[in-house]
Design an enzyme around this catalytic site. Structure first.
Site, PDB file in Angstrom:
ATOM      1  N   HIS A 129     -12.261  14.833  18.525  1.00 12.24           N
ATOM      2  CA  HIS A 129     -11.794  14.900  20.155  1.00 12.24           C
ATOM      3  C   HIS A 129     -12.894  14.216  20.923  1.00 12.24           C
ATOM      4  CE1 HIS A 129     -10.535  16.859  23.727  1.00 12.24           C
ATOM      5  NE2 HIS A 129      -9.234  17.208  23.293  1.00 12.24           N
ATOM      6  N   ASP A 207     -16.680  22.025  15.946  1.00  9.81           N
ATOM      7  CA  ASP A 207     -15.599  22.134  17.250  1.00  9.81           C
ATOM      8  C   ASP A 207     -14.486  22.749  16.434  1.00  9.81           C
ATOM      9  OD1 ASP A 207     -13.383  21.847  18.746  1.00  9.81           O
ATOM     10  OD2 ASP A 207     -13.603  19.607  18.890  1.00  9.81           O
ATOM     11  N   GLN A 210      -9.288  23.656  17.136  1.00 16.54           N
ATOM     12  CA  GLN A 210      -8.139  23.560  16.339  1.00 16.54           C
ATOM     13  C   GLN A 210      -7.992  24.495  14.977  1.00 16.54           C
ATOM     14  OE1 GLN A 210      -5.102  22.346  17.371  1.00 16.54           O
ATOM     15  NE2 GLN A 210      -5.954  21.145  19.267  1.00 16.54           N
ATOM     16  N   LYS A 233      -5.814  28.012  23.409  1.00 23.78           N
ATOM     17  CA  LYS A 233      -5.282  27.252  22.197  1.00 23.78           C
ATOM     18  C   LYS A 233      -4.903  28.450  21.158  1.00 23.78           C
ATOM     19  CE  LYS A 233      -7.247  22.909  22.513  1.00 23.78           C
ATOM     20  NZ  LYS A 233      -6.339  21.933  22.814  1.00 23.78           N
ATOM     21  N   CYS A 372      -6.708  12.425  23.365  1.00 26.60           N
ATOM     22  CA  CYS A 372      -8.286  12.564  23.468  1.00 26.60           C
ATOM     23  C   CYS A 372      -8.891  11.956  22.204  1.00 26.60           C
ATOM     24  CB  CYS A 372      -8.649  13.934  23.863  1.00 26.60           C
ATOM     25  SG  CYS A 372      -7.895  14.406  25.448  1.00 26.60           S
TER      26      CYS A 372
HETATM   27  C1  LIG Z   1     -10.352  19.437  18.407  1.00 29.06           C
HETATM   28  C2  LIG Z   1     -10.369  19.615  19.794  1.00 29.06           C
HETATM   29  N1  LIG Z   1     -11.648  19.889  20.451  1.00 29.06           N
HETATM   30  C3  LIG Z   1     -11.756  20.062  21.673  1.00 29.06           C
HETATM   31  C4  LIG Z   1     -10.512  20.178  22.376  1.00 29.06           C
HETATM   32  C5  LIG Z   1     -10.920  20.638  23.857  1.00 29.06           C
HETATM   33  O1  LIG Z   1     -10.295  21.668  24.231  1.00 29.06           O
HETATM   34  P1  LIG Z   1     -10.473  22.253  25.743  1.00 29.06           P
HETATM   35  O2  LIG Z   1      -9.708  21.184  26.749  1.00 29.06           O
HETATM   36  O3  LIG Z   1      -9.748  23.538  25.714  1.00 29.06           O
HETATM   37  O4  LIG Z   1     -12.012  22.374  26.274  1.00 29.06           O
HETATM   38  C6  LIG Z   1      -9.467  20.258  22.155  1.00 29.06           C
HETATM   39  C7  LIG Z   1      -8.327  20.078  22.852  1.00 29.06           C
HETATM   40  O5  LIG Z   1      -6.985  19.643  22.542  1.00 29.06           O
HETATM   41  C8  LIG Z   1      -9.351  19.873  20.963  1.00 29.06           C
HETATM   42  O6  LIG Z   1      -7.939  19.432  20.001  1.00 29.06           O
END
Ligand SMILES: Cc1ncc(COP(=O)(O)O)c(C=O)c1O
Length: 414
Positions: A129, A207, A210, A233, A372
């Site tokens: 992401h 990270d 998910q 999430k 993203c």
């Molecule tokens: C794998 C992953 N990392 C980071 C993020 C970023 O999350 P946030 O927008 O809540 O910071 C997302 C959001 O879709 C994601 O799917």
């Protein structure tokens, strides 16, 4: 020896906790297949936040009257719940932030600016992401470190066989990767990456945006050094997430944001920093949001992370089967065994925004876009995909509705 049966999730019962599903769209119940984007909220989370506002709201850590003490206890209680949720060794290692993105930026800035330089290598993956890609790319450029990307195979799985080749002889300082891909649902072999990072003297940044909402995440079992999660999430409110970091690394780091609350002593000659976690929590924290996140942790724990994972595993297998016979569909990503509850696909010659709009009229909510993950889209040779994603309240009949709507889309655009 008796075998304990795996816990089974009762999705219709769980669903009844989510008031959003009481309404209809275009005369139909909502098939919300966009939980990887953001999850819906159970009544328990909504109630916890309202009760906090109604009975316990004040700023925290700053006053000694009873209401302020109650608010402080609520915030710190939420921190303890989060600690237990990821099995962190200490609550002071849990830093409340706005979201996973802020957590990953915290590490990239506060650790990266002091620890990276020319000759160092920062390794991310082609699946990342942007939140775990762009901050590292930026800080690598700022510090003169090299930014590299581990490629994927054709199923969207990491080419671990190319680790040595990708890193070469340089000094590996950071490996940053997601546990689960938000685009393809790929479940990464994180333990092997942690071992690789540590063998080479690098830190491992995970990270878990998910992963943590959908499966048990245990930072001590993973052995990583940092882990970032978003509350929204995982059935919690938006505006809060958390970063777990290894205590000794956090202690050695400079702060990220500066101002109120994060200091020990301020004078014109200089400033010293507060203890963990306050050093990294400048300004007023998201208070009711933390309480809501704590309630979300309670809720997910009560339903059971193993049951949620097994439920989504069944759903994703079913979805891959049901979608396979939609004419002109291309499904991306690994087989169901190594995939979380996420399915990305394209319909030949039909832009995902058009697909999403037609589905929307059937009250089937999915996401179309690059998610993203532009480097991944470049690898797939597309600008965007459609993505259906599942959670604890998803029912198999919603996947039937998705498949039926997609057949309709194909006819509309034939
Ligand atoms: C794998 C992953 N990392 C980071 C993020 C970023 O999350 P946030 O927008 O809540 O910071 C997302 C959001 O879709 C994601 O799917």
């Amino acid at each position: 020896m008796a075998v304990t049966p795996k816990p089974k999730l009762d999705a219709p019962k769980v669903r009844a906790d989510f008031p959003i599903f009481e309404q209809t769209f275009h005369g139909k119940p909502l098939a919300y297949l966009d939980s990887a984007n953001s999850a819906q909220k159970p009544q328990q989370v909504i109630d916890a936040m309202s009760t906090f506002y109604e009975t316990s709201y004040a700023n925290v850590h700053r006053a000694v009257y009873e209401l302020a003490e109650r608010a402080t206890a609520a915030l710190e209680g939420a921190r303890e719940k989060v600690r237990a949720f990821v099995n962190a060794p200490a609550a002071r290692e849990i830093i409340f932030l706005r979201n996973a993105t802020e957590g990953l930026n915290l590490v990239a800035y506060a650790w990266g600016l002091s620890n990276l330089g020319p000759g160092d290598i920062v390794l991310v993956t082609e699946l990342e992401h942007h939140s775990n890609f762009v901050p590292w790319q930026f800080i690598a450029r700022r510090t003169g470190a090299e930014f590299r990307m581990l490629p994927l195979d054709d199923h969207g799985e990491l080419r671990l066989d190319l680790l040595d080749e990708t890193v070469g002889d340089g000094r590996l300082k950071v490996v940053a990767t997601g546990l689960v891909s938000n685009s393809l649902g790929t479940v990464n072999p994180i333990e092997r990456l942690v071992a690789y990072a540590h063998e080479r003297g690098a830190i491992m940044v995970c990270d878990a945006a998910q992963a943590a909402p959908h499966r048990t995440v245990d930072v001590q079992a993973l052995g990583c050094d940092f882990l970032a999660v978003s509350g929204h999430k995982m059935c919690g409110p938006s505006g809060i997430g958390f970063l777990w970091g290894r205590g000794e690394i956090l202690e050695a780091m400079d702060p990220f944001l500066l101002g109120g609350h994060m200091i020990r002593r301020v004078s014109v000659d200089g400033t010293t920093w507060g203890e963990l976690p306050h050093k990294f929590e400048a300004g007023t924290s998201p208070l009711a949001e933390a309480v809501g996140l704590g309630a979300a942790v309670d809720y997910l724990t009560e339903v059971g992370l193993d049951a949620i994972e097994a439920h989504e595993h069944e759903l994703v297998g079913y979805a891959l089967e049901r979608l396979a016979d939609v004419p002109g569909i291309e499904l991306y990503g690994p087989p169901a065994e190594r995939r979380a509850g996420i399915v990305s696909f394209n319909l030949e010659g039909i832009h995902p925004h058009d697909v999403g709009q037609v589905l929307g009229l059937d009250a089937v909510a999915i996401r179309g876009g690059h998610h993203c993950c532009q480097p991944l889209m470049q690898k797939l040779g597309v600008v965007a995909t459609n993505r259906a994603s599942f959670y604890l309240y998803t029912l198999p009949e919603e996947i039937d509705r998705l498949a039926e709507s997609l057949h309709k889309v194909v006819k509309v655009f034939a």
